[in-house]
Design a protein around this motif. Sequence first.
Motif, PDB file in Angstrom:
ATOM      1  N   LEU A 179       0.826  -1.202   0.000  1.00  0.00           N
ATOM      2  CA  LEU A 179       0.000   0.000   0.000  1.00  0.00           C
ATOM      3  C   LEU A 179       0.865   1.259   0.000  1.00  0.00           C
ATOM      4  O   LEU A 179       0.550   2.250  -0.676  1.00  0.00           O
ATOM      5  CB  LEU A 179      -0.938   0.009   1.207  1.00  0.00           C
ATOM      6  N   LYS A 180       1.955   1.244   0.759  1.00  0.00           N
ATOM      7  CA  LYS A 180       2.864   2.383   0.814  1.00  0.00           C
ATOM      8  C   LYS A 180       3.476   2.639  -0.557  1.00  0.00           C
ATOM      9  O   LYS A 180       3.619   3.807  -0.977  1.00  0.00           O
ATOM     10  CB  LYS A 180       3.966   2.125   1.845  1.00  0.00           C
ATOM     11  N   THR A 181       3.825   1.586  -1.265  1.00  0.00           N
ATOM     12  CA  THR A 181       4.385   1.718  -2.613  1.00  0.00           C
ATOM     13  C   THR A 181       3.375   2.352  -3.549  1.00  0.00           C
ATOM     14  O   THR A 181       3.706   3.273  -4.313  1.00  0.00           O
ATOM     15  CB  THR A 181       4.805   0.342  -3.159  1.00  0.00           C
ATOM     16  N   PHE A 182       2.137   1.895  -3.509  1.00  0.00           N
ATOM     17  CA  PHE A 182       1.095   2.455  -4.366  1.00  0.00           C
ATOM     18  C   PHE A 182       0.884   3.941  -4.068  1.00  0.00           C
ATOM     19  O   PHE A 182       0.803   4.766  -4.982  1.00  0.00           O
ATOM     20  CB  PHE A 182      -0.222   1.696  -4.180  1.00  0.00           C
ATOM     21  N   ARG A 183       0.775   4.271  -2.788  1.00  0.00           N
ATOM     22  CA  ARG A 183       0.535   5.672  -2.413  1.00  0.00           C
ATOM     23  C   ARG A 183       1.689   6.564  -2.835  1.00  0.00           C
ATOM     24  O   ARG A 183       1.475   7.678  -3.329  1.00  0.00           O
ATOM     25  CB  ARG A 183       0.314   5.767  -0.898  1.00  0.00           C
ATOM     26  N   ALA A 184       2.918   6.103  -2.637  1.00  0.00           N
ATOM     27  CA  ALA A 184       4.087   6.909  -2.968  1.00  0.00           C
ATOM     28  C   ALA A 184       4.147   7.233  -4.453  1.00  0.00           C
ATOM     29  O   ALA A 184       4.660   8.297  -4.840  1.00  0.00           O
ATOM     30  CB  ALA A 184       5.362   6.170  -2.550  1.00  0.00           C
ATOM     31  N   MET A 185       3.618   6.360  -5.281  1.00  0.00           N
ATOM     32  CA  MET A 185       3.665   6.566  -6.730  1.00  0.00           C
ATOM     33  C   MET A 185       2.373   7.133  -7.290  1.00  0.00           C
ATOM     34  O   MET A 185       2.249   7.318  -8.500  1.00  0.00           O
ATOM     35  CB  MET A 185       3.991   5.236  -7.414  1.00  0.00           C
ATOM     36  N   GLY A 186       1.419   7.414  -6.419  1.00  0.00           N
ATOM     37  CA  GLY A 186       0.168   7.990  -6.879  1.00  0.00           C
ATOM     38  C   GLY A 186      -0.724   7.008  -7.617  1.00  0.00           C
ATOM     39  O   GLY A 186      -1.574   7.416  -8.414  1.00  0.00           O
ATOM     40  N   VAL A 187      -0.524   5.726  -7.360  1.00  0.00           N
ATOM     41  CA  VAL A 187      -1.330   4.693  -7.996  1.00  0.00           C
ATOM     42  C   VAL A 187      -2.590   4.457  -7.170  1.00  0.00           C
ATOM     43  O   VAL A 187      -2.509   4.213  -5.958  1.00  0.00           O
ATOM     44  CB  VAL A 187      -0.535   3.376  -8.135  1.00  0.00           C
ATOM     45  N   GLY A 188      -3.761   4.538  -7.798  1.00  0.00           N
ATOM     46  CA  GLY A 188      -5.002   4.259  -7.096  1.00  0.00           C
ATOM     47  C   GLY A 188      -5.091   2.788  -6.727  1.00  0.00           C
ATOM     48  O   GLY A 188      -4.517   1.934  -7.410  1.00  0.00           O
TER      49      GLY A 188
END
Length: 316
Positions: A282-291
Amino acid sequence: MALNAFSKIRDFLLPPPLHEAPTTQTASSELLKRVRAIQIKTNHLVDDVMAGEYHTAFKGRGMEFSEVREYQPEDDVRLIDWNVSARMNQPYVKEFIEERELTVMLMVDASASGNFGSVQKRKNEIAAETASILAFAAIKNNDKIGLIVFTDRIERFIPPKKGKAHVWNIIRSILDFDPEGKGTDLNLPLEYLAKVQKKKAATFLISDFQTQGYEKALKMAKQKHDLTAIYIRDPREKEMPDVGWIQLEDAESGEIMLADTGNAETRRRYQETCEQSYQTRLKTFRAMGVGVIEIDTERPLTGPIIRYFKMREKRR
């Protein structure tokens, strides 16, 4: 048992197979029933619930010129059409409408870890139904839709097109697919997407994300496309039940190990490892702006999709 051993566990083999191996005739009949059931479910979902959310949640490719009209005090002066204004001896502005046609790309993980399911449905069944719902939603809005099925290789690619026949081909491909590979390599579909889809697309990456080392490819894909991760999890990937000694097998590597689930410390360490992996993703997704759309196999899958579309609609 060493803590790092738990990070290798992909699937429990405790539950028996959900279905017996069908004959060819039975399989064809079952596939048709599944497709029809998904179509009925999606028709209701799109027509009654999701139509507005889907229509406004994803932007089109740009703005298309519509007409000119007389300037109003609240108008942006940058929209003034100076040629028309000069001819008419008063200011006129250009009006634009959003070009609604989208290209939707579905990237579906068909690796062996998806064969696991401790409740009513396996993860790969949930993935197939989720992709099917998105496909029907796209065609309802006259969008192009394409498909990439992958494991540790690109298994199948269907270029984006419109039309009901095309969508039915995609749905059949998703529901009735026997992959050659077992492992997962998320870099492959993300890199392949860049080669086959030059224009920006609304892209859904559907997987249980049981792999690592895809961050760079994810970042590159996000820079080019409107990327959403659909993260599918099973309850047994959150905590270990107390059922005594069990045999565990990694569905992708074939590695087998024994675990004493009756040991409270074993269960605690397993739960901590699962939670850590979950939060890292989840942290990876958020950091890259991925929904992210999180789907649990034990809950209805339509709710998270609708909530995500509503959230995107509010942000626009």
